[in-house]
Design a protein around this motif. Sequence first.
Motif, PDB file in Angstrom:
ATOM      1  N   ALA A  86       0.828  -1.202   0.000  1.00 19.80           N
ATOM      2  CA  ALA A  86       0.000   0.000   0.000  1.00 19.80           C
ATOM      3  C   ALA A  86       0.867   1.258   0.000  1.00 19.80           C
ATOM      4  CB  ALA A  86      -0.931  -0.005   1.208  1.00 19.80           C
ATOM      5  N   ALA A  87       1.961   1.234   0.766  1.00 21.99           N
ATOM      6  CA  ALA A  87       2.860   2.385   0.807  1.00 21.99           C
ATOM      7  C   ALA A  87       3.514   2.618  -0.550  1.00 21.99           C
ATOM      8  CB  ALA A  87       3.931   2.178   1.886  1.00 21.99           C
ATOM      9  N   ARG A  88       3.956   1.534  -1.197  1.00 20.76           N
ATOM     10  CA  ARG A  88       4.581   1.662  -2.511  1.00 20.76           C
ATOM     11  C   ARG A  88       3.586   2.164  -3.546  1.00 20.76           C
ATOM     12  NH1 ARG A  88       9.226  -0.511  -3.710  1.00 20.76           N
ATOM     13  NH2 ARG A  88       9.070   1.119  -5.295  1.00 20.76           N
ATOM     14  N   VAL A  89       2.358   1.631  -3.472  1.00 24.76           N
ATOM     15  CA  VAL A  89       1.331   2.081  -4.413  1.00 24.76           C
ATOM     16  C   VAL A  89       1.059   3.567  -4.221  1.00 24.76           C
ATOM     17  CG1 VAL A  89      -1.119   1.881  -5.004  1.00 24.76           C
ATOM     18  CG2 VAL A  89       0.252  -0.169  -4.695  1.00 24.76           C
ATOM     19  N   GLY A  90       1.022   4.027  -2.957  1.00 23.88           N
ATOM     20  CA  GLY A  90       0.816   5.450  -2.694  1.00 23.88           C
ATOM     21  C   GLY A  90       1.941   6.300  -3.265  1.00 23.88           C
ATOM     22  N   GLU A  91       3.187   5.840  -3.109  1.00 23.88           N
ATOM     23  CA  GLU A  91       4.326   6.566  -3.665  1.00 23.88           C
ATOM     24  C   GLU A  91       4.252   6.630  -5.189  1.00 23.88           C
ATOM     25  OE1 GLU A  91       7.715   4.505  -2.244  1.00 23.88           O
ATOM     26  OE2 GLU A  91       7.477   5.130  -0.160  1.00 23.88           O
ATOM     27  N   GLN A  95       3.878   9.848  -7.714  1.00 19.38           N
ATOM     28  CA  GLN A  95       4.818  10.089  -8.806  1.00 19.38           C
ATOM     29  C   GLN A  95       4.105  10.108 -10.156  1.00 19.38           C
ATOM     30  OE1 GLN A  95       8.244   7.621  -8.571  1.00 19.38           O
ATOM     31  NE2 GLN A  95       9.365   8.723 -10.141  1.00 19.38           N
ATOM     32  N   ALA A  96       3.100   9.231 -10.300  1.00 21.77           N
ATOM     33  CA  ALA A  96       2.328   9.222 -11.549  1.00 21.77           C
ATOM     34  C   ALA A  96       1.590  10.546 -11.720  1.00 21.77           C
ATOM     35  CB  ALA A  96       1.343   8.052 -11.542  1.00 21.77           C
ATOM     36  N   LEU A 140       5.756  -7.000  -5.191  1.00 25.08           N
ATOM     37  CA  LEU A 140       6.715  -5.985  -4.745  1.00 25.08           C
ATOM     38  C   LEU A 140       7.829  -5.794  -5.770  1.00 25.08           C
ATOM     39  CD1 LEU A 140       7.015  -6.811  -0.929  1.00 25.08           C
ATOM     40  CD2 LEU A 140       5.987  -4.787  -1.968  1.00 25.08           C
ATOM     41  N   LYS A 141       8.266  -6.885  -6.401  1.00 26.77           N
ATOM     42  CA  LYS A 141       9.287  -6.784  -7.441  1.00 26.77           C
ATOM     43  C   LYS A 141       8.773  -5.973  -8.619  1.00 26.77           C
ATOM     44  CE  LYS A 141      12.126  -9.603 -10.529  1.00 26.77           C
ATOM     45  NZ  LYS A 141      12.428 -10.995 -10.981  1.00 26.77           N
ATOM     46  N   ASP A 142       7.507  -6.228  -9.024  1.00 24.82           N
ATOM     47  CA  ASP A 142       6.918  -5.473 -10.124  1.00 24.82           C
ATOM     48  C   ASP A 142       6.811  -3.987  -9.768  1.00 24.82           C
ATOM     49  OD1 ASP A 142       6.686  -7.823 -11.518  1.00 24.82           O
ATOM     50  OD2 ASP A 142       4.560  -8.129 -11.032  1.00 24.82           O
ATOM     51  N   LEU A 143       6.459  -3.704  -8.513  1.00 26.01           N
ATOM     52  CA  LEU A 143       6.358  -2.308  -8.092  1.00 26.01           C
ATOM     53  C   LEU A 143       7.723  -1.624  -8.123  1.00 26.01           C
ATOM     54  CD1 LEU A 143       3.836  -2.548  -5.102  1.00 26.01           C
ATOM     55  CD2 LEU A 143       3.405  -1.653  -7.387  1.00 26.01           C
ATOM     56  N   ASN A 144       8.763  -2.357  -7.740  1.00 20.97           N
ATOM     57  CA  ASN A 144      10.112  -1.791  -7.794  1.00 20.97           C
ATOM     58  C   ASN A 144      10.520  -1.485  -9.235  1.00 20.97           C
ATOM     59  OD1 ASN A 144      10.478  -1.919  -5.011  1.00 20.97           O
ATOM     60  ND2 ASN A 144      11.337  -3.979  -5.075  1.00 20.97           N
ATOM     61  N   GLU A 145      10.180  -2.399 -10.157  1.00 28.38           N
ATOM     62  CA  GLU A 145      10.496  -2.170 -11.565  1.00 28.38           C
ATOM     63  C   GLU A 145       9.706  -0.978 -12.108  1.00 28.38           C
ATOM     64  OE1 GLU A 145       9.679  -5.839 -13.504  1.00 28.38           O
ATOM     65  OE2 GLU A 145      11.476  -6.858 -12.729  1.00 28.38           O
ATOM     66  N   LEU A 146       8.441  -0.859 -11.682  1.00 25.49           N
ATOM     67  CA  LEU A 146       7.637   0.277 -12.105  1.00 25.49           C
ATOM     68  C   LEU A 146       8.198   1.580 -11.555  1.00 25.49           C
ATOM     69  CD1 LEU A 146       5.116   1.225 -13.601  1.00 25.49           C
ATOM     70  CD2 LEU A 146       3.797   0.821 -11.523  1.00 25.49           C
ATOM     71  N   GLN A 147       8.702   1.530 -10.325  1.00 23.92           N
ATOM     72  CA  GLN A 147       9.330   2.706  -9.724  1.00 23.92           C
ATOM     73  C   GLN A 147      10.537   3.137 -10.547  1.00 23.92           C
ATOM     74  OE1 GLN A 147       8.698   4.381  -6.382  1.00 23.92           O
ATOM     75  NE2 GLN A 147       9.863   5.826  -7.610  1.00 23.92           N
ATOM     76  N   GLN A 149      11.039   2.598 -13.732  1.00 24.07           N
ATOM     77  CA  GLN A 149      10.561   3.165 -14.992  1.00 24.07           C
ATOM     78  C   GLN A 149      10.062   4.588 -14.788  1.00 24.07           C
ATOM     79  OE1 GLN A 149       7.608   0.509 -16.580  1.00 24.07           O
ATOM     80  NE2 GLN A 149       9.014  -1.225 -16.708  1.00 24.07           N
ATOM     81  N   PHE A 150       9.347   4.815 -13.690  1.00 22.38           N
ATOM     82  CA  PHE A 150       8.864   6.160 -13.392  1.00 22.38           C
ATOM     83  C   PHE A 150      10.044   7.124 -13.191  1.00 22.38           C
ATOM     84  CE2 PHE A 150       4.272   5.577 -11.646  1.00 22.38           C
ATOM     85  CZ  PHE A 150       3.879   5.237 -12.926  1.00 22.38           C
ATOM     86  N   ASP A 151      11.063   6.660 -12.480  1.00 25.51           N
ATOM     87  CA  ASP A 151      12.231   7.507 -12.244  1.00 25.51           C
ATOM     88  C   ASP A 151      12.894   7.894 -13.567  1.00 25.51           C
ATOM     89  OD1 ASP A 151      11.791   7.381  -9.546  1.00 25.51           O
ATOM     90  OD2 ASP A 151      13.242   5.778  -9.178  1.00 25.51           O
ATOM     91  N   ALA A 152      13.053   6.910 -14.462  1.00 29.99           N
ATOM     92  CA  ALA A 152      13.673   7.179 -15.762  1.00 29.99           C
ATOM     93  C   ALA A 152      12.814   8.134 -16.578  1.00 29.99           C
ATOM     94  CB  ALA A 152      13.901   5.872 -16.518  1.00 29.99           C
ATOM     95  N   SER A 153      11.498   7.904 -16.578  1.00 26.89           N
ATOM     96  CA  SER A 153      10.596   8.785 -17.324  1.00 26.89           C
ATOM     97  C   SER A 153      10.630  10.198 -16.751  1.00 26.89           C
ATOM     98  CB  SER A 153       9.171   8.238 -17.282  1.00 26.89           C
ATOM     99  OG  SER A 153       9.100   6.969 -17.900  1.00 26.89           O
ATOM    100  N   GLY A 154      10.687  10.297 -15.423  1.00 24.27           N
ATOM    101  CA  GLY A 154      10.744  11.612 -14.793  1.00 24.27           C
ATOM    102  C   GLY A 154      11.991  12.377 -15.196  1.00 24.27           C
ATOM    103  N   ARG A 155      13.134  11.677 -15.226  1.00 22.88           N
ATOM    104  CA  ARG A 155      14.378  12.339 -15.638  1.00 22.88           C
ATOM    105  C   ARG A 155      14.298  12.800 -17.092  1.00 22.88           C
ATOM    106  NH1 ARG A 155      16.564   8.135 -12.415  1.00 22.88           N
ATOM    107  NH2 ARG A 155      16.832   6.826 -14.260  1.00 22.88           N
ATOM    108  N   GLN A 156      13.747  11.951 -17.960  1.00 25.92           N
ATOM    109  CA  GLN A 156      13.634  12.313 -19.367  1.00 25.92           C
ATOM    110  C   GLN A 156      12.699  13.506 -19.575  1.00 25.92           C
ATOM    111  OE1 GLN A 156      12.409   8.680 -21.211  1.00 25.92           O
ATOM    112  NE2 GLN A 156      14.425   7.725 -21.063  1.00 25.92           N
TER     113      GLN A 156
END
Length: 304
Positions: A86-91, A95-96, A140-147, A149-156
């Motif tokens: 739930a905490a990861r989904v909130g983060e 970010q989304a 949790l692994k999928d959420l980490n991978e999504l995180q 991707q979000f970080d990379a997209s944010g930088r771009q």
Amino acid sequence: MLNVIIVSKFLRAPQKLALHEPKVAASAAAVAIAILGLSFGAGFAARGANGAAKSEIAQLRSDLGTQQAALKEARENAQIEINAIAARVGELQAQANRLNALGERLTRSGKLNDGEFDFERTPGMGGNETVSDAPAGDLLKDLNELQAQFDASGRQLSVLESMLYNQQLERQSVPSQRPSNGYITSGFGTRSDPFSGGRAHHLGIDFDANTGDPVRSAAGGVVSYAGVKTGYGNVVEIDHGNGYSTLYGHNSRLLVRVGDLVRSGQEIAKAGSTGRSTGPHVHFEVHQNGRPVNPRPFLDKIGG
């Protein structure tokens, strides 16, 4: 002499036992001992059965306690995993939201109107996959991978925003706004001098105007000069950066001072006929790296 009389409904008549007789006494003693033995045996058997039952009950209680403890631990661990997810989904949701807002801002800044970057619409998905329950660890692994991707997209997107912002600043620093709504009465370059009739080089272009008409900045910048110049009358000069500056002459009144920050299209003076002028108009010059250039190509970019 000791006699025992036994009365029973199973006997036709009461029976008398003479215990003083040796045989009768021995038989009676044997029967009594047998009865006592059966009684004690039954008691011990009942006591043993009760002990086994109590032991089994105690073992069942112990097993139940162990299972309850294991179940409680499993529930606590599951809740910990749920809280972590739930905490990861909130983060990720936060970010989304940030990326969506940034994307929408870039879409407006970049004038991307083809629908490719529609952040209000969820992309369609489909397939014929076999669905199974997702283990918490894989989730949790999928959420980490999504995180990631979000970080990379944010930088771009941040880099893209910076590039668009720099381009916007560069566009704003290039003179492209008409200083006056009037039509052009005299162009850049060689012309007949309106006073002597001889040949002269005109350093800018003139716009028809009435005294008091607004004179606007052709681009954003800093006022570098505001005052009187020989031949130009009341003048405003603006430094736009990147080697560009503009001059606005023959004004009746100035509305800005040296050091003022001005926006593109901001009114900076009132048109007039001060200085070497035959009548009210706006004289407009563009300088690139200190040299006067023809302003017309800059205005032509916006249909000037």
